[in-house]
Design a protein around this motif. Structure first.
Motif, PDB file in Angstrom:
ATOM      1  N   GLY A  70      45.156  98.655  37.169  1.00 43.31           N
ATOM      2  CA  GLY A  70      44.230  98.722  36.051  1.00 43.31           C
ATOM      3  C   GLY A  70      44.706  97.976  34.832  1.00 43.31           C
ATOM      4  O   GLY A  70      45.882  98.036  34.475  1.00 43.31           O
ATOM      5  N   THR A 188      43.575 103.327  32.700  1.00 39.68           N
ATOM      6  CA  THR A 188      42.488 103.335  33.673  1.00 39.68           C
ATOM      7  C   THR A 188      42.336 101.953  34.308  1.00 39.68           C
ATOM      8  O   THR A 188      42.876 100.962  33.820  1.00 39.68           O
ATOM      9  CB  THR A 188      41.166 103.693  32.991  1.00 39.68           C
ATOM     10  OG1 THR A 188      40.972 102.819  31.867  1.00 39.68           O
ATOM     11  CG2 THR A 188      41.168 105.129  32.509  1.00 39.68           C
ATOM     12  N   ALA A 189      41.564 101.923  35.400  1.00 38.48           N
ATOM     13  CA  ALA A 189      41.172 100.656  36.011  1.00 38.48           C
ATOM     14  C   ALA A 189      39.880 100.179  35.375  1.00 38.48           C
ATOM     15  O   ALA A 189      39.085 100.979  34.860  1.00 38.48           O
ATOM     16  CB  ALA A 189      40.988 100.828  37.512  1.00 38.48           C
ATOM     17  N   GLU A 191      37.262  99.221  36.704  1.00 37.74           N
ATOM     18  CA  GLU A 191      36.076  99.758  37.361  1.00 37.74           C
ATOM     19  C   GLU A 191      35.643 101.087  36.755  1.00 37.74           C
ATOM     20  O   GLU A 191      34.476 101.474  36.860  1.00 37.74           O
ATOM     21  CB  GLU A 191      36.334  99.981  38.864  1.00 37.74           C
ATOM     22  CG  GLU A 191      36.680  98.733  39.626  1.00 37.74           C
ATOM     23  CD  GLU A 191      38.180  98.525  39.760  1.00 37.74           C
ATOM     24  OE1 GLU A 191      38.612  98.053  40.813  1.00 37.74           O
ATOM     25  OE2 GLU A 191      38.918  98.844  38.781  1.00 37.74           O
ATOM     26  N   ASP A 192      36.571 101.779  36.121  1.00 36.84           N
ATOM     27  CA  ASP A 192      36.309 103.133  35.632  1.00 36.84           C
ATOM     28  C   ASP A 192      35.874 103.176  34.174  1.00 36.84           C
ATOM     29  O   ASP A 192      35.063 104.024  33.789  1.00 36.84           O
ATOM     30  CB  ASP A 192      37.569 103.997  35.795  1.00 36.84           C
ATOM     31  CG  ASP A 192      38.050 104.053  37.241  1.00 36.84           C
ATOM     32  OD1 ASP A 192      37.198 104.038  38.144  1.00 36.84           O
ATOM     33  OD2 ASP A 192      39.278 104.093  37.446  1.00 36.84           O
ATOM     34  N   LEU A 193      36.450 102.292  33.357  1.00 32.91           N
ATOM     35  CA  LEU A 193      36.239 102.411  31.917  1.00 32.91           C
ATOM     36  C   LEU A 193      36.594 101.107  31.229  1.00 32.91           C
ATOM     37  O   LEU A 193      37.528 100.417  31.646  1.00 32.91           O
ATOM     38  CB  LEU A 193      37.143 103.533  31.370  1.00 32.91           C
ATOM     39  CG  LEU A 193      37.094 103.844  29.888  1.00 32.91           C
ATOM     40  CD1 LEU A 193      35.769 104.533  29.552  1.00 32.91           C
ATOM     41  CD2 LEU A 193      38.271 104.742  29.488  1.00 32.91           C
ATOM     42  N   HIS A 194      35.829 100.737  30.213  1.00 35.38           N
ATOM     43  CA  HIS A 194      36.201  99.597  29.367  1.00 35.38           C
ATOM     44  C   HIS A 194      37.242 100.100  28.365  1.00 35.38           C
ATOM     45  O   HIS A 194      36.915 100.699  27.342  1.00 35.38           O
ATOM     46  CB  HIS A 194      34.976  99.043  28.648  1.00 35.38           C
ATOM     47  CG  HIS A 194      34.015  98.336  29.559  1.00 35.38           C
ATOM     48  ND1 HIS A 194      34.360  97.201  30.258  1.00 35.38           N
ATOM     49  CD2 HIS A 194      32.730  98.600  29.886  1.00 35.38           C
ATOM     50  CE1 HIS A 194      33.340  96.782  30.972  1.00 35.38           C
ATOM     51  NE2 HIS A 194      32.323  97.624  30.767  1.00 35.38           N
ATOM     52  N   GLU A 195      38.500  99.850  28.660  1.00 31.68           N
ATOM     53  CA  GLU A 195      39.577 100.429  27.853  1.00 31.68           C
ATOM     54  C   GLU A 195      39.589  99.921  26.420  1.00 31.68           C
ATOM     55  O   GLU A 195      40.037 100.604  25.507  1.00 31.68           O
ATOM     56  CB  GLU A 195      40.945 100.183  28.508  1.00 31.68           C
ATOM     57  CG  GLU A 195      41.513  98.784  28.359  1.00 31.68           C
ATOM     58  CD  GLU A 195      41.014  97.801  29.391  1.00 31.68           C
ATOM     59  OE1 GLU A 195      41.443  96.639  29.348  1.00 31.68           O
ATOM     60  OE2 GLU A 195      40.204  98.193  30.255  1.00 31.68           O
ATOM     61  N   ASP A 239      27.984  98.519  31.022  1.00 35.30           N
ATOM     62  CA  ASP A 239      28.278  99.829  31.611  1.00 35.30           C
ATOM     63  C   ASP A 239      28.295  99.814  33.129  1.00 35.30           C
ATOM     64  O   ASP A 239      27.926 100.805  33.774  1.00 35.30           O
ATOM     65  CB  ASP A 239      27.268 100.874  31.123  1.00 35.30           C
ATOM     66  CG  ASP A 239      27.405 101.153  29.644  1.00 35.30           C
ATOM     67  OD1 ASP A 239      28.530 101.021  29.128  1.00 35.30           O
ATOM     68  OD2 ASP A 239      26.399 101.486  29.010  1.00 35.30           O
ATOM     69  N   HIS A 240      28.706  98.690  33.738  1.00 35.50           N
ATOM     70  CA  HIS A 240      28.876  98.599  35.186  1.00 35.50           C
ATOM     71  C   HIS A 240      27.590  98.935  35.941  1.00 35.50           C
ATOM     72  O   HIS A 240      27.610  99.621  36.969  1.00 35.50           O
ATOM     73  CB  HIS A 240      29.999  99.523  35.654  1.00 35.50           C
ATOM     74  CG  HIS A 240      31.332  99.177  35.066  1.00 35.50           C
ATOM     75  ND1 HIS A 240      32.408 100.028  35.119  1.00 35.50           N
ATOM     76  CD2 HIS A 240      31.778  98.076  34.406  1.00 35.50           C
ATOM     77  CE1 HIS A 240      33.450  99.472  34.528  1.00 35.50           C
ATOM     78  NE2 HIS A 240      33.087  98.280  34.092  1.00 35.50           N
ATOM     79  N   LYS A 243      27.527  96.919  40.562  1.00 35.33           N
ATOM     80  CA  LYS A 243      28.770  97.400  41.153  1.00 35.33           C
ATOM     81  C   LYS A 243      29.120  96.523  42.356  1.00 35.33           C
ATOM     82  O   LYS A 243      28.642  96.772  43.467  1.00 35.33           O
ATOM     83  CB  LYS A 243      28.629  98.866  41.569  1.00 35.33           C
ATOM     84  CG  LYS A 243      28.357  99.807  40.387  1.00 35.33           C
ATOM     85  CD  LYS A 243      28.334 101.259  40.810  1.00 35.33           C
ATOM     86  CE  LYS A 243      28.035 102.174  39.629  1.00 35.33           C
ATOM     87  NZ  LYS A 243      29.039 102.062  38.563  1.00 35.33           N
TER      88      LYS A 243
END
Length: 250
Positions: A70, A188-189, A191-195, A239-240, A243
């Motif tokens: 991530g 996080t990765a 894929e999970d969250l825009h850090e 917001d992905h 996918k």
């Protein structure tokens, strides 16, 4: 020791990281330490960095490892390593980006103006075979997203001290003390969250000493556009909503 440390997370970037390293070596202000975070690469990324460091002994280049996948985890590891080594100012870009020659100098100027979090300007790369029209759409979409972000429900909270400012992870800088106070990048990765969004919103609860500096410029990769097309790429960043089977496009 330089006040500025530059962090570059890298996962399987053997083919492209050389251009990023060359852009950093070409900085007009080279008084910085570069940390490349090898994010459990399965290719020769680390070897490319080591060879580049050997060929450029005038640069301070270090490699650290992070096995948790991530960009958030890798960036956080690199930044916390730099802080432990005495860094007071940290800039981040990514291993597929090309900072402008005045990037580090402009980062310093932004800090000197009183900012504690610096959001830079993204400009699409022109060397990846992506059509001019698609690059233009991306630039317009970035401006729209920046404006929309100020009104986005997820960026609204009475605890925020100032307005939302889109802060791309591949072109940002932050003081060490603010990074620690805000809790850092979520580990996080992508894929999970825009850090990057999570970090800037944490900063907004602490200070108003943040802002966009359009003269802090980085050429960003369009390889997702090349692989997915413009429509799916925009949906991914929104917001992905798209996918893909493979996120780590190389």
């Amino acid at each position: 020791m330089s006040k500025l440390w530059v962090i570059v997370p890298a996962y399987n970037e053997e083919q492209g990281i050389g251009a990023t390293l060359a852009a950093l070596a070409a900085q007009r202000d080279r008084d910085f330490t570069l940390v490349v975070v090898d994010n459990n690469s399965t290719d020769g990324t680390a070897a490319v960095v080591k060879d580049f460091a050997s060929a450029h002994p005038e640069l301070r280049i270090e490699i650290v490892a992070e096995t948790q996948k991530g960009t958030g985890a890798a960036a956080d590891t690199g930044i916390r390593y730099a802080i432990a080594e005495g860094a007071t100012r940290i800039a981040r870009t990514d291993a597929d980006c090309l900072p402008y020659p005045d990037w580090t100098a402009r980062v310093h100027a932004a800090f000197d103006s009183g900012l504690r979090l610096v959001s830079g300007q993204l400009i699409p790369r022109t060397d990846e075979g992506v059509k001019w029209l698609d690059r233009t759409v991306i630039r317009v979409a970035l401006e729209v997203a920046s404006t929309f972000g100020k009104f986005r429900p997820g960026n609204q909270d009475p605890r925020y001290l100032g307005p939302y400012v889109m802060t791309p992870g591949c072109n940002m800088a932050i003081t060490a003390e603010l990074y620690e106070a805000a809790g850092g990048f979520p580990r996080t990765a992508i894929e999970d969250l825009h850090e990057d969004r999570a970090l800037v919103n944490a900063v907004r609860m602490i200070t108003t000493d943040y802002g966009l500096r359009r003269d802090v410029r980085v050429r960003a990769s369009n390889r997702r556009v090349r692989a997915w097309g413009i429509k799916n790429t925009l949906a991914w960043y929104a917001d992905h909503r798209y996918k893909p089977e493979l996120v780590d496009i190389r």
